[in-house]
Design an enzyme around this catalytic site. Structure first.
Site, PDB file in Angstrom:
ATOM      1  N   ASP A   1       0.819  -1.213   0.000  1.00 46.14           N
ATOM      2  CA  ASP A   1       0.000   0.000   0.000  1.00 46.14           C
ATOM      3  C   ASP A   1       0.855   1.266   0.000  1.00 46.14           C
ATOM      4  O   ASP A   1       2.023   1.256   0.408  1.00 46.14           O
ATOM      5  CB  ASP A   1      -0.953   0.014   1.198  1.00 46.14           C
TER       6      ASP A   1
ATOM      7  N   GLU B   1       0.211  -1.270   5.790  1.00 47.63           N
ATOM      8  CA  GLU B   1       1.272  -0.760   6.670  1.00 47.63           C
ATOM      9  C   GLU B   1       1.130   0.734   6.892  1.00 47.63           C
ATOM     10  O   GLU B   1       1.407   1.237   7.991  1.00 47.63           O
ATOM     11  CB  GLU B   1       2.645  -1.077   6.059  1.00 47.63           C
TER      12      GLU B   1
END
Length: 409
Positions: A90, A155
């Site tokens: 991400d 994350e």
């Protein structure tokens, strides 16, 4: 602009046609951007990479729509503890109007700068891991320890539905991990930053109750008075930490506790003294801070302010022991030998933010954060994030040596 036939144009064409650069740019073009990330295209891309490497791939969903992709290269002795090469899929949001290139186009200019969200944080590292594995396999290198390249979700929003839970699941235990390598940060100079620990992230909300009433009066024990006391105490502490940082040239931001007001809410009308105010602080506790003592200090300040204050923690990360960097850590010895053989200058330090390494260290597994990017401006989460093509390719060679050393430790 370089003219066709010139040296810079030839170099640009060399980058354009480089297979590793093509793979990197393809990965960057997958917009795994918050909020509401869809990881489907990313998973499909990683499956293709595993197939090209002739390696098995597993996809685990610890939480729905939050896939964890694991590409495994089995070692010659699978009973030995394995090495995890971790990266997150991400990326943070963008303001496209503030970029000189579309943030998910992976445009490359004639200097070799590849512009894209994730070029530094941290799609580069994930692909450099795979590039290093590809190079090792191509050279016929055999590694003793099994390698697991893990690609995790979320994350950038704390890893709560990704690595934080995954490390406590059977799927992670089966990996038999002994050591992990994760992301670091670019270094603007010749040195490469290397991270062996992280501060503890506390996001503390003070819900402050007080005497309500008319704005024309001088009421006692108002929420505003109490809020001022709490803010003063924490901002005084902030100034002390600023002085510590300024007075010790060896310190980096990771060596001190940072304190910042991030949210303030409350009130209903301009002439009404509110019954409650909320003040939120982002606090990153240095590794030498005793957590219980610090929390008791916050509670003491709440009492001194007049009481009626409740604490709520949006995040309250426990103390995690940093990874040991000495001869007792065989993985570090192997890692450091690789750096020395390559002639790289590194600066070990505490990571200023938070990465998934904290969850791995939290279950007792040593981990190092290292992104092989030096002479590069730090642009993670910034507009016009870029990584230079030669820096990216050099990083693959660096990881090739590090991975080989650590996997044979």
């Amino acid at each position: 602009m370089c003219e066709r036939g010139s040296e810079c144009y030839k170099k640009y064409q060399e980058w354009e046609n480089n297979e590793e650069i093509k793979i990197f740019r393809e990965y960057l073009r997958i917009p795994t951007v918050h909020p509401d990330v869809n990881y489907d295209d990313c998973v499909e891309f990683l499956r293709r990479q595993a197939e090209a490497l002739e390696l098995p791939v597993e996809v685990i969903e610890v939480n729905p729509r939050k896939p964890i992709v694991i590409i495994t290269w089995e070692g010659t002795d699978p009973t030995e503890k394995s090495i995890i090469l971790n990266s997150h899929m991400d990326v943070v949001p963008v303001y496209p109007e503030l970029w000189s290139h579309p943030p998910f186009a992976a445009d490359m200019d004639y200097e070799g700068k590849i512009f894209a969200r994730g070029s530094q944080d941290m799609k580069c590292v994930g692909m450099q891991f795979l590039g290093a594995i590809r190079a090792l396999k191509r050279d016929g290198i055999k590694l003793k320890r099994t390698i697991h390249a893990t690609f995790v979700p979320d994350e950038e929003i704390g890893g709560k539905l990704g690595m934080k839970e995954f490390v406590h699941k059977e799927g992670f235990r089966k990996l038999n991990c002994g050591f992990a390598i994760d992301e670091g940060i670019a270094g603007p100079g010749e040195e490469y930053p290397l991270f062996y620990g992280e501060r503890s992230v506390w996001h503390v909300m003070f819900h402050i109750s007080g005497t309500p009433g008319h704005g024309s009066l001088l009421l006692k024990n108002t929420a505003g008075q109490k809020a001022r006391y709490i803010i003063d105490k924490l901002m005084d502490m902030r100034e002390q930490e600023v002085m510590k940082l300024e007075n010790n040239p060896e310190f980096t931001i990771g060596d001190v506790t940072t304190v910042n007001v991030t949210m303030m809410t409350g009130g209903v009308q301009s002439n009404v003294v509110p019954p409650e105010l909320m003040v939120c602080f982002d606090i990153r506790l240095a590794v030498d801070v005793k957590h219980l003592e610090f929390e008791n200090q916050l509670l003491d300040w709440c009492r001194e302010a007049g009481g009626g204050i409740e604490l709520e923690y949006d995040q309250k990360c426990p103390f995690v022991k940093p990874t040991t960097l000495d001869g007792s850590n065989r993985y570090w010895v192997a890692f450091k030998d690789a750096l020395d053989e390559l002639g790289l200058k590194v600066k070990p330090q505490i990571f200023p933010g938070g990465t998934d390494s904290r969850y791995i260290r939290g279950i007792g597994i040593p981990a190092i954060g290292f992104s092989p990017m030096n002479n590069t401006p730090v642009l993670l989460h910034d507009h016009d994030e870029f990584l230079q093509a030669d820096t990216y390719l050099k990083g693959i060679d660096i990881y090739k040596k590090i991975i080989a050393n650590v996997a044979n430790a």
